[in-house]
Write a protein that holds these residues in place. Structure first.
Motif, PDB file in Angstrom:
ATOM      1  N   GLU A  29     -12.499   3.101  -2.820  1.00 44.44           N
ATOM      2  CA  GLU A  29     -11.786   4.260  -2.272  1.00 44.44           C
ATOM      3  C   GLU A  29     -10.507   3.847  -1.571  1.00 44.44           C
ATOM      4  OE1 GLU A  29     -12.519   7.941   0.901  1.00 44.44           O
ATOM      5  OE2 GLU A  29     -14.167   6.597   0.353  1.00 44.44           O
ATOM      6  N   VAL A  30     -10.589   2.830  -0.719  1.00 46.46           N
ATOM      7  CA  VAL A  30      -9.406   2.388   0.016  1.00 46.46           C
ATOM      8  C   VAL A  30      -8.393   1.774  -0.954  1.00 46.46           C
ATOM      9  CG1 VAL A  30      -8.549   0.822   1.798  1.00 46.46           C
ATOM     10  CG2 VAL A  30     -10.695   2.052   2.156  1.00 46.46           C
ATOM     11  N   PHE A  31      -8.860   1.034  -1.941  1.00 46.99           N
ATOM     12  CA  PHE A  31      -7.955   0.432  -2.920  1.00 46.99           C
ATOM     13  C   PHE A  31      -7.177   1.513  -3.666  1.00 46.99           C
ATOM     14  CE2 PHE A  31      -7.097  -0.956  -7.288  1.00 46.99           C
ATOM     15  CZ  PHE A  31      -6.274  -2.048  -7.035  1.00 46.99           C
ATOM     16  N   ASP A  32      -7.860   2.585  -4.061  1.00 44.20           N
ATOM     17  CA  ASP A  32      -7.179   3.664  -4.782  1.00 44.20           C
ATOM     18  C   ASP A  32      -6.082   4.285  -3.919  1.00 44.20           C
ATOM     19  OD1 ASP A  32      -8.776   3.255  -6.973  1.00 44.20           O
ATOM     20  OD2 ASP A  32     -10.193   4.874  -6.478  1.00 44.20           O
ATOM     21  N   ARG A  33      -6.328   4.453  -2.640  1.00 42.06           N
ATOM     22  CA  ARG A  33      -5.314   5.042  -1.750  1.00 42.06           C
ATOM     23  C   ARG A  33      -4.128   4.105  -1.580  1.00 42.06           C
ATOM     24  NH1 ARG A  33      -6.396   5.571   3.141  1.00 42.06           N
ATOM     25  NH2 ARG A  33      -8.533   4.816   3.387  1.00 42.06           N
ATOM     26  N   PHE A  34      -4.419   2.810  -1.349  1.00 39.97           N
ATOM     27  CA  PHE A  34      -3.348   1.842  -1.170  1.00 39.97           C
ATOM     28  C   PHE A  34      -2.518   1.728  -2.454  1.00 39.97           C
ATOM     29  CE2 PHE A  34      -4.137  -1.049   2.664  1.00 39.97           C
ATOM     30  CZ  PHE A  34      -4.679  -0.014   3.405  1.00 39.97           C
ATOM     31  N   LYS A  35      -3.183   1.654  -3.582  1.00 42.71           N
ATOM     32  CA  LYS A  35      -2.481   1.534  -4.860  1.00 42.71           C
ATOM     33  C   LYS A  35      -1.642   2.778  -5.140  1.00 42.71           C
ATOM     34  CE  LYS A  35      -3.227   0.433  -9.744  1.00 42.71           C
ATOM     35  NZ  LYS A  35      -2.363   1.538 -10.260  1.00 42.71           N
ATOM     36  N   GLY A  36      -2.182   3.948  -4.773  1.00 41.00           N
ATOM     37  CA  GLY A  36      -1.412   5.179  -4.966  1.00 41.00           C
ATOM     38  C   GLY A  36      -0.138   5.174  -4.150  1.00 41.00           C
ATOM     39  N   ALA A  37      -0.214   4.698  -2.903  1.00 41.73           N
ATOM     40  CA  ALA A  37       0.989   4.643  -2.067  1.00 41.73           C
ATOM     41  C   ALA A  37       1.990   3.627  -2.607  1.00 41.73           C
ATOM     42  CB  ALA A  37       0.593   4.286  -0.639  1.00 41.73           C
ATOM     43  N   ILE A  38       1.495   2.520  -3.136  1.00 42.35           N
ATOM     44  CA  ILE A  38       2.378   1.502  -3.707  1.00 42.35           C
ATOM     45  C   ILE A  38       3.077   2.039  -4.956  1.00 42.35           C
ATOM     46  CG2 ILE A  38       2.416  -0.746  -4.869  1.00 42.35           C
ATOM     47  CD1 ILE A  38       0.167  -1.621  -2.952  1.00 42.35           C
ATOM     48  N   ASP A  39       2.320   2.724  -5.811  1.00 44.13           N
ATOM     49  CA  ASP A  39       2.906   3.280  -7.024  1.00 44.13           C
ATOM     50  C   ASP A  39       3.968   4.327  -6.699  1.00 44.13           C
ATOM     51  OD1 ASP A  39       1.272   1.680  -8.530  1.00 44.13           O
ATOM     52  OD2 ASP A  39      -0.235   3.253  -8.900  1.00 44.13           O
ATOM     53  N   GLN A  40       3.705   5.163  -5.686  1.00 41.36           N
ATOM     54  CA  GLN A  40       4.669   6.192  -5.288  1.00 41.36           C
ATOM     55  C   GLN A  40       5.944   5.544  -4.764  1.00 41.36           C
ATOM     56  OE1 GLN A  40       3.099   8.939  -2.444  1.00 41.36           O
ATOM     57  NE2 GLN A  40       4.942  10.231  -2.419  1.00 41.36           N
ATOM     58  N   ARG A  41       5.790   4.488  -4.024  1.00 41.85           N
ATOM     59  CA  ARG A  41       6.944   3.786  -3.473  1.00 41.85           C
ATOM     60  C   ARG A  41       7.793   3.182  -4.596  1.00 41.85           C
ATOM     61  NH1 ARG A  41       4.614  -0.022   0.418  1.00 41.85           N
ATOM     62  NH2 ARG A  41       4.600  -1.562  -1.268  1.00 41.85           N
ATOM     63  N   LYS A  42       7.131   2.620  -5.588  1.00 44.20           N
ATOM     64  CA  LYS A  42       7.865   2.023  -6.713  1.00 44.20           C
ATOM     65  C   LYS A  42       8.616   3.088  -7.501  1.00 44.20           C
ATOM     66  CE  LYS A  42       5.000  -2.078  -7.454  1.00 44.20           C
ATOM     67  NZ  LYS A  42       4.106  -2.788  -8.407  1.00 44.20           N
ATOM     68  N   LYS A  43       7.992   4.241  -7.726  1.00 44.38           N
ATOM     69  CA  LYS A  43       8.644   5.322  -8.452  1.00 44.38           C
ATOM     70  C   LYS A  43       9.887   5.801  -7.727  1.00 44.38           C
ATOM     71  CE  LYS A  43       4.570   7.156 -10.802  1.00 44.38           C
ATOM     72  NZ  LYS A  43       3.664   8.339 -10.950  1.00 44.38           N
ATOM     73  N   ALA A  44       9.826   5.757  -6.402  1.00 41.42           N
ATOM     74  CA  ALA A  44      10.985   6.192  -5.616  1.00 41.42           C
ATOM     75  C   ALA A  44      12.051   5.108  -5.535  1.00 41.42           C
ATOM     76  CB  ALA A  44      10.537   6.599  -4.224  1.00 41.42           C
ATOM     77  N   GLY A  45      11.732   3.943  -6.055  1.00 40.27           N
ATOM     78  CA  GLY A  45      12.704   2.853  -6.009  1.00 40.27           C
ATOM     79  C   GLY A  45      12.854   2.271  -4.616  1.00 40.27           C
ATOM     80  N   GLU A  46      11.841   2.434  -3.809  1.00 41.93           N
ATOM     81  CA  GLU A  46      11.911   1.940  -2.427  1.00 41.93           C
ATOM     82  C   GLU A  46      11.168   0.603  -2.286  1.00 41.93           C
ATOM     83  OE1 GLU A  46      12.132   6.304  -0.201  1.00 41.93           O
ATOM     84  OE2 GLU A  46      10.285   5.124  -0.144  1.00 41.93           O
ATOM     85  N   THR A  47      11.611  -0.137  -1.284  1.00 40.68           N
ATOM     86  CA  THR A  47      11.002  -1.431  -0.992  1.00 40.68           C
ATOM     87  C   THR A  47      10.625  -1.483   0.487  1.00 40.68           C
ATOM     88  OG1 THR A  47      12.346  -2.531  -2.697  1.00 40.68           O
ATOM     89  CG2 THR A  47      11.323  -3.933  -1.025  1.00 40.68           C
ATOM     90  N   LEU A  48       9.417  -1.947   0.750  1.00 43.62           N
ATOM     91  CA  LEU A  48       8.947  -2.069   2.129  1.00 43.62           C
ATOM     92  C   LEU A  48       8.906  -3.541   2.511  1.00 43.62           C
ATOM     93  CD1 LEU A  48       7.640  -1.036   4.777  1.00 43.62           C
ATOM     94  CD2 LEU A  48       5.419  -1.150   3.607  1.00 43.62           C
ATOM     95  N   ALA A  49       9.570  -3.853   3.598  1.00 45.53           N
ATOM     96  CA  ALA A  49       9.544  -5.217   4.128  1.00 45.53           C
ATOM     97  C   ALA A  49       8.836  -5.183   5.487  1.00 45.53           C
ATOM     98  CB  ALA A  49      10.960  -5.761   4.269  1.00 45.53           C
ATOM     99  N   THR A  50       7.764  -5.929   5.570  1.00 46.51           N
ATOM    100  CA  THR A  50       6.980  -5.950   6.815  1.00 46.51           C
ATOM    101  C   THR A  50       6.886  -7.372   7.334  1.00 46.51           C
ATOM    102  OG1 THR A  50       5.637  -4.019   6.227  1.00 46.51           O
ATOM    103  CG2 THR A  50       4.725  -5.521   7.871  1.00 46.51           C
ATOM    104  N   THR A  51       7.199  -7.528   8.596  1.00 43.51           N
ATOM    105  CA  THR A  51       7.020  -8.812   9.271  1.00 43.51           C
ATOM    106  C   THR A  51       5.967  -8.625  10.353  1.00 43.51           C
ATOM    107  OG1 THR A  51       9.327  -9.442   8.899  1.00 43.51           O
ATOM    108  CG2 THR A  51       8.109 -10.627  10.614  1.00 43.51           C
ATOM    109  N   LEU A  52       4.861  -9.319  10.207  1.00 38.68           N
ATOM    110  CA  LEU A  52       3.804  -9.242  11.217  1.00 38.68           C
ATOM    111  C   LEU A  52       4.107 -10.284  12.287  1.00 38.68           C
ATOM    112  CD1 LEU A  52       1.106  -8.011  12.114  1.00 38.68           C
ATOM    113  CD2 LEU A  52      -0.054  -9.756  10.745  1.00 38.68           C
ATOM    114  N   VAL A  53       4.633  -9.818  13.406  1.00 38.77           N
ATOM    115  CA  VAL A  53       5.008 -10.723  14.487  1.00 38.77           C
ATOM    116  C   VAL A  53       3.773 -11.385  15.082  1.00 38.77           C
ATOM    117  CG1 VAL A  53       6.155 -10.913  16.725  1.00 38.77           C
ATOM    118  CG2 VAL A  53       7.059  -9.351  14.971  1.00 38.77           C
ATOM    119  N   GLY A  54       2.716 -10.606  15.258  1.00 38.24           N
ATOM    120  CA  GLY A  54       1.478 -11.155  15.808  1.00 38.24           C
ATOM    121  C   GLY A  54       0.469 -10.069  16.087  1.00 38.24           C
TER     122      GLY A  54
END
Length: 246
Positions: free
Chosen positions: A147-172
């Motif tokens: 279930e969680v994988f389907d939600r995460f994958k759906g958000a990733i696919d939507q982001r790719k369709k929009a041509g957007e890129t997410l950059a995340t830096t986990l400071v700590g």
């Protein structure tokens, strides 16, 4: 004539003496009886202390004992002693739901420990956050429930369709705290509250920032639930639910 009066005097005083003897006997006889009883009890105590104690107990059967209101004595270190003949009782602090849930998991999986779990949960949190930002569904697949994988994958696919890129830096990760734990049938579930510092920037196909600030560190709070089948050979936990604090 004089002799007759003397004889009457003797009879009169004799009657008085007999009367006084009976009066004294009636009064002193009860006291002597108690004194003899006490004397016998003392003699019994000297010869047979156990028998004397039993006799005293029978005499006191009709006495109603009042509750002992005396203050327990303090020991040298200041602690109170329990009254003689009564065991000292120590009240146990009742376990809360979280402790009870963790205990259930340890019963089903003796190798489970709170410390090692939190260490693994932090590592999983970092891997999932970075894989989601990179759009790496292959790295996410073994870490998430279906279930969680389907939600995460759906958000990733939507982001790719929009041509957007997410950059995340986990400071700590500032903190990781277990909020809930429990065992349902064979499935152990542990919910963790993560407080982390992140820098998140979303850009469009042209490289323009559409969300976030690359120069700003944001404190993010996530509440994630992990689950594992305690009968399975696989020791890994899967992320089964995510939510934000209310």
């Amino acid at each position: 004539m004089g002799g007759g009066f003397q004889f009457l005097d003797i009879l009169f005083f004799g009657a008085i003496a007999v009367f006084l003897v009976f009066r004294l006997r009636s009064v002193l006889g009860k006291r002597i009886g108690h004194e003899q009883k006490d004397a016998r009890r003392y003699a019994d105590y000297r010869l047979n202390p156990d028998k004397a104690a039993n006799d005293s107990k029978r005499d006191d059967d009709k006495v109603v004992a009042l509750p002992d209101r005396s203050t327990p004595e303090r020991t040298a270190n200041g602690d109170r002693n329990a009254p003689a003949g009564e065991p000292e009782t120590i009240e146990a602090t009742p376990a809360g739901p979280l402790d009870a849930g963790l205990a259930q998991i340890r019963t089903a999986d003796p190798e489970f420990s709170k410390e090692s779990f939190l260490g693994g949960a932090k590592a999983a949190f970092e891997m999932i956050v970075q894989a989601y930002a990179a759009g790496d569904v292959g790295a996410l697949r073994p870490l998430l429930s279906n279930e969680v994988f389907d939600r995460f994958k759906g958000a990733i696919d939507q982001r790719k369709k929009a041509g957007e890129t997410l950059a995340t830096t986990l400071v700590g990760i500032k903190s990781a705290e277990i909020l809930e734990a429990g065992l349902q049938d064979r499935i152990a579930t542990v919910t963790v509250k993560f407080v982390s510092e992140q820098v998140n920037v979303t850009t469009n196909a042209a490289g323009k920032v559409v969300d976030g600030d690359g120069s700003q560190v944001t404190t993010v709070t996530d509440i994630w639930s992990f689950a594992r089948n305690t009968r399975a050979r696989d020791p890994n936990w899967s992320l089964v639910a995510t939510r934000s604090p209310n």
